[in-house]
Design an enzyme around this catalytic site. Structure first.
Site, PDB file in Angstrom:
ATOM      1  N   LYS A 169      89.254  -3.810 -17.636  1.00  0.00           N
ATOM      2  CA  LYS A 169      90.322  -2.912 -18.069  1.00  0.00           C
ATOM      3  C   LYS A 169      90.650  -1.890 -16.975  1.00  0.00           C
ATOM      4  CE  LYS A 169      89.877  -3.539 -23.015  1.00  0.00           C
ATOM      5  NZ  LYS A 169      89.225  -3.099 -24.236  1.00  0.00           N
ATOM      6  N   LYS A 203      97.070 -18.363 -22.608  1.00  0.00           N
ATOM      7  CA  LYS A 203      96.518 -17.888 -23.884  1.00  0.00           C
ATOM      8  C   LYS A 203      97.476 -16.897 -24.541  1.00  0.00           C
ATOM      9  CE  LYS A 203      92.851 -15.259 -25.950  1.00  0.00           C
ATOM     10  NZ  LYS A 203      92.169 -14.037 -25.955  1.00  0.00           N
ATOM     11  N   LYS A 252      99.033 -10.321 -26.804  1.00  0.00           N
ATOM     12  CA  LYS A 252     100.013  -9.228 -26.727  1.00  0.00           C
ATOM     13  C   LYS A 252     100.217  -8.785 -25.283  1.00  0.00           C
ATOM     14  CE  LYS A 252      97.720  -6.585 -29.472  1.00  0.00           C
ATOM     15  NZ  LYS A 252      96.866  -7.280 -30.432  1.00  0.00           N
TER      16      LYS A 252
END
Ligand code: ADP
Ligand code: TRP
Length: 320
Positions: free
Chosen positions: A110, A189, A192
């Site tokens: 992240k 995949k 969002k």
């Protein structure tokens, strides 16, 4: 067996969430004591805009109820309704070496993606451990990306138990290999964060438009098509039994139909599959008080387990 699962309210649910997580929860609630909650505290850890957090939390609750989470079987609540989890999070922090958190892939990924490296993002696995240990969950159904967080939960529980006796159940991840990775409209995949989703509850016209955008090859009309390499086919089969799959594959290979035809069929499959849920959803949206009452009742049950557990934990560590 006690099974626990959390989902972040980070936007509209899509077909990947449904086949990857929700369908499994619906099966589990039939056979086990399922604890399912909306992880809204976790949503504070990412880079997401918080303007929509309240509304998203409500909508995810509505969607879960509409899709079949049954509050007479499952304890279903919003994470922030049971504050004990934050107390446990702090206590568990004492049993969490910084090195353990520094090894977290999800944190490193992240940060590499540009999300601010806040303390919330860093200590997120400790909050997840608190979610799980507070309720003595035995099994936690998760996707592959969450397996490391489960390992960390186990490490923290074992460290605590070594010092204070067998207070926490050491949980296990439940990773179902058979659960499909659902492709998005570009073949990657569905997620969002890739902007390639098909939402479960789209308007009918928007749904057809979305299906029309699924990337296919340029085989000319009238030529046989290869189902195995087709994204439309990969999505359609999620809704079909074996005979229906064979029939669809045969029609692909017949050369009598083009991709446009199969995209219409896919839209129909999605639309029909969620027809009943769509009606229930509208009903819940029209009666928000009912939704809040269900969540309150779930929170009451969860809190009663949590507060008993916290008393044991406080006693063990000497918190007055
Ligand atoms: P997103 O990638 O859209 O942000 P989340 O990470 O919030 O989705 O996923 C919530 C749950 O849905 C997780 O259990 C995850 O494993 C599952 N899930 C998400 N996308 C897919 C997919 N494309 N295929 C299968 N499962 C998925
Ligand atoms: N971290 C999980 C996710 O991003 C959500 C989550 C929070 C969770 N707490 C949990 C999942 C406890 C299982 C158990 O998908």
């Amino acid at each position: 067996m006690r099974v626990l699962s959390g989902i972040q309210p980070s936007g509209k649910l899509h077909i990947g969430n449904y086949f990857g997580a929700i369908a499994q929860m619906l099966r589990l609630q039939e056979e086990h004591q399922l604890f399912a909650f909306i992880a809204n505290y976790h949503a504070l850890s990412g880079g997401a805009d918080l303007k929509e957090l309240k509304q998203n939390t409500f909508e995810v609750a509505v969607d879960f109820l509409a899709l079949g989470i049954d509050p007479s079987k499952t304890i279903f609540w919003v994470q922030s309704q049971v504050k004990e989890v934050l107390e446990l999070y702090w206590i568990l922090s004492r049993y969490t070496p910084v090195g353990l958190l520094e090894r977290a892939h999800s944190y490193k990924d992240k940060v590499a993606k540009g999300i601010a490296p806040s303390h919330a993002l860093f200590s997120y696995p400790v909050l997840m451990a608190a979610d799980i240990l507070l309720y003595d969950a035995q099994k936690v159904p998760v996707g592959k990306d969450q397996i490391q967080h489960l390992e960390m939960t186990r490490d923290i529980a074992i460290k605590f138990n070594n010092e204070h006796g067998e207070i926490f159940t050491v949980p296990e991840a439940l990773v179902e290999e058979s659960v499909a990775t659902v492709p998005g409209i570009d073949g990657a995949k569905m997620s969002k964060s890739y902007g390639n989703t098909i939402e479960i509850f789209m308007e009918e016209k928007a749904l057809q438009k979305r299906c029309n955008k699924i990337v296919t090859d340029s085989t000319p009309l009238g030529e046989p098509l290869d189902p195995e390499s087709c994204n439309v086919y990969a999505l359609a089969v999620l809704f079909l039994d074996e005979d229906q799959k064979a029939d669809l594959a045969e029609r692909y290979r017949s050369g009598d139909f083009g991709y446009g035809h199969f995209k219409k069929e896919l839209k129909e499959l999605i639309w029909e599959h969620f027809a009943e849920a769509r009606e229930k959803r509208q009903d819940y949206l029209d009666h928000p008080d009912e939704v809040y009452a269900i969540l309150d009742e779930g929170a009451r049950k969860a809190r009663s387990i949590a507060s008993e557990k916290m008393q044991i934990v406080r006693d063990a560590v000497g918190i007055l």
